[in-house]
Design a protein around this motif. Sequence first.
Motif, PDB file in Angstrom:
ATOM      1  N   UNK A   1     -13.682  17.821  80.924  1.00  0.00           N
ATOM      2  CA  UNK A   1     -12.732  16.813  80.436  1.00  0.00           C
ATOM      3  C   UNK A   1     -13.112  16.369  79.032  1.00  0.00           C
ATOM      4  N   UNK A   2     -14.403  16.122  78.820  1.00  0.00           N
ATOM      5  CA  UNK A   2     -14.864  15.699  77.503  1.00  0.00           C
ATOM      6  C   UNK A   2     -14.636  16.779  76.457  1.00  0.00           C
ATOM      7  N   UNK A   3     -14.901  18.026  76.816  1.00  0.00           N
ATOM      8  CA  UNK A   3     -14.708  19.132  75.881  1.00  0.00           C
ATOM      9  C   UNK A   3     -13.245  19.248  75.455  1.00  0.00           C
ATOM     10  N   UNK A   4     -12.319  19.129  76.402  1.00  0.00           N
ATOM     11  CA  UNK A   4     -10.905  19.329  76.099  1.00  0.00           C
ATOM     12  C   UNK A   4     -10.292  18.097  75.447  1.00  0.00           C
ATOM     13  N   UNK A   5     -10.369  16.966  76.139  1.00  0.00           N
ATOM     14  CA  UNK A   5      -9.740  15.751  75.618  1.00  0.00           C
ATOM     15  C   UNK A   5     -10.503  15.202  74.420  1.00  0.00           C
ATOM     16  N   UNK A   6     -11.838  15.287  74.437  1.00  0.00           N
ATOM     17  CA  UNK A   6     -12.618  14.807  73.295  1.00  0.00           C
ATOM     18  C   UNK A   6     -12.330  15.599  72.036  1.00  0.00           C
ATOM     19  N   UNK A   7     -12.160  16.919  72.184  1.00  0.00           N
ATOM     20  CA  UNK A   7     -11.808  17.743  71.022  1.00  0.00           C
ATOM     21  C   UNK A   7     -10.447  17.349  70.467  1.00  0.00           C
ATOM     22  N   UNK A   8      -9.484  17.078  71.352  1.00  0.00           N
ATOM     23  CA  UNK A   8      -8.141  16.686  70.891  1.00  0.00           C
ATOM     24  C   UNK A   8      -8.173  15.352  70.156  1.00  0.00           C
ATOM     25  N   UNK A   9      -8.863  14.364  70.722  1.00  0.00           N
ATOM     26  CA  UNK A   9      -8.917  13.044  70.086  1.00  0.00           C
ATOM     27  C   UNK A   9      -9.633  13.126  68.741  1.00  0.00           C
ATOM     28  N   UNK A  10     -10.757  13.832  68.689  1.00  0.00           N
ATOM     29  CA  UNK A  10     -11.480  13.967  67.423  1.00  0.00           C
ATOM     30  C   UNK A  10     -10.658  14.728  66.396  1.00  0.00           C
ATOM     31  N   UNK A  11      -9.969  15.788  66.820  1.00  0.00           N
ATOM     32  CA  UNK A  11      -9.130  16.537  65.895  1.00  0.00           C
ATOM     33  C   UNK A  11      -7.980  15.717  65.351  1.00  0.00           C
ATOM     34  N   UNK A  12      -7.354  14.900  66.202  1.00  0.00           N
ATOM     35  CA  UNK A  12      -6.234  14.056  65.759  1.00  0.00           C
ATOM     36  C   UNK A  12      -6.712  13.030  64.739  1.00  0.00           C
ATOM     37  N   UNK A  13      -7.861  12.404  64.995  1.00  0.00           N
ATOM     38  CA  UNK A  13      -8.392  11.450  64.018  1.00  0.00           C
ATOM     39  C   UNK A  13      -8.831  12.145  62.731  1.00  0.00           C
ATOM     40  N   UNK A  14      -9.316  13.373  62.843  1.00  0.00           N
ATOM     41  CA  UNK A  14      -9.639  14.125  61.634  1.00  0.00           C
ATOM     42  C   UNK A  14      -8.398  14.410  60.802  1.00  0.00           C
TER      43      UNK A  14
ATOM     44  N   UNK B   1      -3.028   6.480  78.912  1.00  0.00           N
ATOM     45  CA  UNK B   1      -3.976   6.301  80.021  1.00  0.00           C
ATOM     46  C   UNK B   1      -3.362   6.761  81.340  1.00  0.00           C
ATOM     47  N   UNK B   2      -2.057   6.498  81.522  1.00  0.00           N
ATOM     48  CA  UNK B   2      -1.394   6.894  82.766  1.00  0.00           C
ATOM     49  C   UNK B   2      -1.333   8.410  82.923  1.00  0.00           C
ATOM     50  N   UNK B   3      -1.343   9.155  81.818  1.00  0.00           N
ATOM     51  CA  UNK B   3      -1.267  10.612  81.902  1.00  0.00           C
ATOM     52  C   UNK B   3      -2.625  11.269  82.108  1.00  0.00           C
ATOM     53  N   UNK B   4      -3.710  10.547  81.881  1.00  0.00           N
ATOM     54  CA  UNK B   4      -5.037  11.167  81.946  1.00  0.00           C
ATOM     55  C   UNK B   4      -5.352  11.652  83.362  1.00  0.00           C
ATOM     56  N   UNK B   5      -5.141  10.804  84.367  1.00  0.00           N
ATOM     57  CA  UNK B   5      -5.535  11.180  85.731  1.00  0.00           C
ATOM     58  C   UNK B   5      -4.729  12.378  86.245  1.00  0.00           C
ATOM     59  N   UNK B   6      -3.393  12.420  86.153  1.00  0.00           N
ATOM     60  CA  UNK B   6      -2.683  13.635  86.616  1.00  0.00           C
ATOM     61  C   UNK B   6      -3.090  14.887  85.851  1.00  0.00           C
TER      62      UNK B   6
END
Length: 652
Positions: free
Chosen positions: A279-292, A612-617
């Motif tokens: 989860x961290x690898x996928x979602x963390x990469x997306x969040x960091x890339x978007x802020x970049x 946040x609501x989309x994270x769990x599904x």
Amino acid sequence: SSRPQARSACSSARHGNSPSRTDEAMLRACLVAGALGGAGADDAPQPTTVYVSGALASVAIANGRYDLGSEFHNGKNCFKKEHTMLWLCMDEHNLWNFQPQGFLGKSQGIMVSTQKHSDSPVGAGPWRVWQEKTDAETTGSWVSTHVLVQAAQDSAVPDLSSREMKLRQTVAGMLFGALLLAMLMLSLLKSTDVQIRSYAYKLLSSWIAFLIAFLLMEGTWTILTQQILPAPPPRGFGFEFPLKPGIKIVLSFVLFSLCQFFLNFFGWKCQWRPARLMVLKTLGACITGVWGICTFSIIMHEAVFEASIQFEGPLMSRAQTRNFTCFGVVLFAWCTFAVYRWSSMGARHELFHNPPKYPWPAGSAPPAIVTVSREGCLAIGSSVTHTEHKSDWGDYIDAAEDESCQATMGFLIAQAIMYCKTEELPGYKGHYTHRNNADGIQEKHRLFFILTLIVLVAIFGIILWVRSKRHAGGRPGKIAQRTVAMAITWIGYRASCWNTRSMFENNRPLALVVSAFIVSLSCFVILILFDRVLDKALGRSSTPTWGSDGAGDTVPLSEKAMRGINNCMGLVMALAWETNVETSVMTVVRSQEFMANHMVLSQSLISILLAVAMIFPWRRTLLPKSEMRETTFEHEIKHELLQLDKAENFMP
């Protein structure tokens, strides 16, 4: 009726006096006269209905119908926009102003006229965005010379039926498009082709992950830049609004750096749970890339249009210095990611070398224990057993940092290439301007889009061929290939949206909807075409095993390329749909009185709650499926076909 008597009745009503029955009749008469036309701007009373049109971008909320209300402020009637809490009032500086419910008659607003003491908003001079107002003057940036405030009888006012038709067109586009998109996704996710099903789950997982990242970023950025920083103490820091570019650069860079830090921190805390690491690898990469992307797009804009003047001289013209600065920002971004990568590796060897005392989740144990025996020093032949805990959590963080770097660098390369032709640097949600086509500028831009895509696709093919001859080329080859793929995707996305907006320029919400569906449909078509090409090229004689991205990986190089392509397509699909979600959120906020009075806070919280609501599904359904081995998909398909055979024969 006598015009002086009508003016007297109007004046009496505006100043709060209680008019007689005769005065009330004269007041109604003067309002009717204003709606039908009559004397000049100084003598004409307020019309009963006015229409605003031509406001663009962030002030487009001002467009629409305003009806005469019962509110009086500063001696003038106020007009209320239908179905919203936005008013058109005379402010305390005698300027007509668009104001929310809580600021009626005050100096706060989103757009003001330039002509003081105008009896009616109709013909009150040009309008501009409000920035700062003093007793002497109003300062602001011009909105557009096309902003018009017109009375109901004016033939240039948009017809209500046409506005309703645009709304119906948008709703119809959403309905039919959503139905088509749902059927396409269902067909891909339930395909009997193993590779197509695997690609579809990877694309959908990447799409939702990037959509979550964009919504979180938009909500956080909005509340920081429009509420916390500019609000006066103690509610905020009291910075001047709008924030200066330097403050935005510092703020975005700090948030981008925090993303890089928390990638390592959360990876260290969750190192014994592979599911959390994924989860961290996928979602963390997306969040960091978007802020970049957000950070370096602001830096590039300011460097090109403000700082590039420092390089002007006899050797380079202004256009050449701007092009040089544009590519210089690309190099600066690459150096930044390289420095952060080295810092991350150093921190893992020093700060995060030992396992955490309180891991997440609590009580999680190491998955593997390695026992090492070495000779002791107490006696000859004695040995000491040393236990070491091994975790490959650093590999997950390396992959996340690489993916965020590829997303950001691909965006910046596309920006720099397109700037050489268009001389524009729109943000990640912006689009290039449509110029006058008399000299063929639009055709030249389309040709440049096509030629650029052809060249980048050729470069992508060359890199793939070189990697196939050089044992996959290692990490540099993978980053180069996926960065070029991301640049291709960004340019294709820009070209698609640019052409769509030209076809639906009179209905912006419909243009956003159509753009999102075109981008989604294009991604699905590309996915199927690539699968067919790989089927022919590889023969698909053996089913590849999906494993890690390490050196001992058994995944063919072509399949690794498809992973990167799915990631790129997921990003642009998420961006296309995020703009529609943002428009929907703003519509909901403006239609509710409480939310309209707290617009920034409501918009930010809704965006964050949706994410946040989309994270769990996503975590429970899409992510595990996207990481499944293709042999598992084969067993799943066989089981489904068996069940379908029973269902068709009406067997239990």
